[in-house]
Design an enzyme around this catalytic site. Structure first.
Site, PDB file in Angstrom:
ATOM      1  N   ASN A  79       7.852  -6.732  12.757  1.00  0.00           N
ATOM      2  CA  ASN A  79       7.200  -6.115  11.605  1.00  0.00           C
ATOM      3  C   ASN A  79       8.218  -6.111  10.473  1.00  0.00           C
ATOM      4  O   ASN A  79       9.131  -5.281  10.457  1.00  0.00           O
ATOM      5  CB  ASN A  79       6.767  -4.694  11.983  1.00  0.00           C
ATOM      6  CG  ASN A  79       6.060  -3.988  10.838  1.00  0.00           C
ATOM      7  OD1 ASN A  79       5.957  -4.526   9.741  1.00  0.00           O
ATOM      8  ND2 ASN A  79       5.589  -2.785  11.087  1.00  0.00           N
ATOM      9  N   ARG A  85       3.439  -8.986  12.487  1.00  0.00           N
ATOM     10  CA  ARG A  85       2.467  -8.165  11.766  1.00  0.00           C
ATOM     11  C   ARG A  85       2.390  -8.687  10.332  1.00  0.00           C
ATOM     12  O   ARG A  85       3.425  -8.819   9.659  1.00  0.00           O
ATOM     13  CB  ARG A  85       2.920  -6.709  11.752  1.00  0.00           C
ATOM     14  CG  ARG A  85       2.010  -5.863  10.927  1.00  0.00           C
ATOM     15  CD  ARG A  85       2.524  -4.455  10.812  1.00  0.00           C
ATOM     16  NE  ARG A  85       1.602  -3.684  10.026  1.00  0.00           N
ATOM     17  CZ  ARG A  85       1.973  -2.737   9.165  1.00  0.00           C
ATOM     18  NH1 ARG A  85       3.233  -2.452   8.997  1.00  0.00           N
ATOM     19  NH2 ARG A  85       1.075  -2.079   8.496  1.00  0.00           N
ATOM     20  N   HIS A 102      -4.568  -0.736   8.528  1.00  0.00           N
ATOM     21  CA  HIS A 102      -4.447  -0.098   9.854  1.00  0.00           C
ATOM     22  C   HIS A 102      -5.428  -0.715  10.857  1.00  0.00           C
ATOM     23  O   HIS A 102      -5.773  -0.069  11.853  1.00  0.00           O
ATOM     24  CB  HIS A 102      -4.730   1.426   9.812  1.00  0.00           C
ATOM     25  CG  HIS A 102      -3.724   2.234   9.054  1.00  0.00           C
ATOM     26  ND1 HIS A 102      -4.090   3.284   8.245  1.00  0.00           N
ATOM     27  CD2 HIS A 102      -2.385   2.167   8.996  1.00  0.00           C
ATOM     28  CE1 HIS A 102      -3.005   3.827   7.709  1.00  0.00           C
ATOM     29  NE2 HIS A 102      -1.954   3.159   8.146  1.00  0.00           N
ATOM     30  N   ARG A 151       0.503   9.557  -1.196  1.00  0.00           N
ATOM     31  CA  ARG A 151      -0.547   8.872  -1.969  1.00  0.00           C
ATOM     32  C   ARG A 151      -1.713   9.816  -2.259  1.00  0.00           C
ATOM     33  O   ARG A 151      -2.082  10.626  -1.404  1.00  0.00           O
ATOM     34  CB  ARG A 151      -1.089   7.666  -1.190  1.00  0.00           C
ATOM     35  CG  ARG A 151      -0.082   6.560  -0.992  1.00  0.00           C
ATOM     36  CD  ARG A 151      -0.765   5.319  -0.409  1.00  0.00           C
ATOM     37  NE  ARG A 151       0.215   4.389   0.106  1.00  0.00           N
ATOM     38  CZ  ARG A 151       0.263   3.960   1.371  1.00  0.00           C
ATOM     39  NH1 ARG A 151      -0.642   4.368   2.252  1.00  0.00           N
ATOM     40  NH2 ARG A 151       1.194   3.112   1.755  1.00  0.00           N
TER      41      ARG A 151
END
Ligand code: ADP
Length: 398
Positions: free
Chosen positions: A7, A90, A179, A240
């Protein structure tokens, strides 16, 4: 089969070496501060964590450091690189092109590059990691596993923004969701644990970490999700804002004299429960502060919980009901109070939480009563395992 899962971010690279038959993690680690100075944290299964301050001028140096650690005589877990059967990467954004995981070749790399505009912070970094691995492990099968792929089953009415249609035509501006690897893994596990037929079930997954999203999974397919073109939409998150009135951008720009770039930074990095509370983006800190009487920390948590409950209601509506609700990621797996607060809104659906079953951390558990109309579960996510499984399956087909 031994699968290396990578990742790769702009200055970091996380890895796991996974035995895909036994589904065992052989080693985990992280390269940090790539291009700055460099640090490698490496933990072999059953061994102690090692930290190396080592120069990592670029991602190739980072991948080289990972491969050296994995094959090291003292703290390595394999004898030679030839024991790595494949690498699973990923990749954040696969646009409309990728609906499942794929074997990486030059055409796939070009297609991922075409999605760079959609994820300018992530995709270029993912590509750098792929490039470095291809150089250092020529001939080893590489797979790309996309955060967006699972959501490509969303119907058009769910992914369309009510903007002039030309923007969809010109730029593919639409909801993609993120996700996806986690939502897919957790919804499948939730069906299995709850005794549901995955292909005939209505499951809502709440992935509540620092980044957070909800997904409606109907008969094994994502039919809606709260993140949008970017991960900024939807739930209130650590830093966020999630959903806001878009006119707020203009309002802040005028009142505070801020540029668009400054406002985007504010919405991504300075908002959410962090911005609301002024305390922290971490719910452990918020709970501690609220316990000491900090009203804003308490209110920030209430706003977060309310938004999750609202999305669950919306997704129960679009699926004409819900059979199971699964909580996952840092907060969803660990925080029984947040789960209880969310479920306190859901009595109308027939949700009955069991207080003592809910007293659990990061373990696959049914946390509802036996009579609850909707199964409620904690399901720890495992994106690396899902990536390793996909990669092993692609090796099998190749
Ligand atoms: P991400 O992968 O999006 O960075 P994680 O899934 O690791 O995030 O979740 C991190 C968040 O989970 C933390 O910010 C914190 O709010 C929450 N969290 C983690 N562990 C706990 C815990 N034991 N109790 C409460 N909250 C926790």
């Amino acid at each position: 089969m031994k699968i290396l899962v990578i990742n790769c971010g702009s200055s970091s690279l996380k890895y796991q070496l996974i035995d895909s038959e036994a589904e065992d993690v052989l080693a985990v680690g992280l390269c940090e501060r790539i291009g700055i100075d460099g640090r490698l944290v490496h933990t072999p299964n059953g061994g102690e964590k090692r930290v190396f301050e080592t120069p990592l001028p670029d991602h190739e140096a980072a991948v080289q450091a990972v491969l050296s650690a994995l094959t090291n005589g003292e703290y390595g877990v394999i004898d030679s690189l030839s024991q790595i059967d494949a690498v699973g990467h990923r990749v954040v954004h696969g646009g409309e092109r990728f609906t499942s995981s794929v074997v990486i070749d030059d055409a796939v790399i070009a297609a991922i590059r075409e999605c760079n505009d959609l994820a300018p912070l992530h995709n270029p970094a993912n590509l750098i990691g792929i490039d470095a691995c291809r150089k250092l492990m020529p001939g080893v099968l590489m797979a790309a596993v996309f955060d967006t792929a699972f959501h490509q089953t969303m119907p058009k009415k769910a992914y369309t923004y009510a903007l002039p249609y030309e923007y969809y035509d010109k730029y593919k501006l639409r909801r993609y969701g993120f996700h996806g690897t986690s939502h897919r893994y957790v919804s499948e596990r939730a069906a299995a644990i709850a005794g549901l037929n995955y292909k005939d079930s209505r499951i809502i997954v709440c992935h509540l970490g620092n980044g957070a999203s909800v997904c409606a999974v109907l008969n094994g397919n994502s039919v809606d999700t709260s993140m949008g073109l970017t991960p900024l939409e939807g739930l209130v998150m650590g830093t966020r804002s999630g959903d806001i009135d878009p006119a707020i951008l203009e309002f802040i720009a005028k009142k505070e004299g801020k540029t668009l770039e400054e406002i985007m930074n504010l919405l991504n990095k300075k908002s959410g429960v962090y911005g609301l509370s002024g305390v922290s983006s971490d719910f452990r800190d918020l709970e501690a502060a609220a316990g000491e009487g900090n009203v804003r920390a308490k209110e920030a948590t209430e706003v977060f919980v309310y938004r999750v409950a609202k999305y669950i209601g919306a997704y129960a509506a679009v699926m004409n009901g819900v059979d199971a609700i699964a909580f996952t990621a840092g907060l969803g797996e660990n925080d029984k109070k947040i789960r209880a607060q969310i479920c306190s809104y859901l009595g109308y659906l027939g949700v009955e939480l069991d207080g003592s079953r809910n007293d659990v951390r990061a373990k696959e558990t049914l946390i509802c009563t036996d009579t609850s109309k909707v199964k409620v579960l904690v399901v720890p996510t495992n994106e690396e395992l899902a990536i390793a499984r996909d990669t092993a399956a692609l090796v099998g087909q190749h």
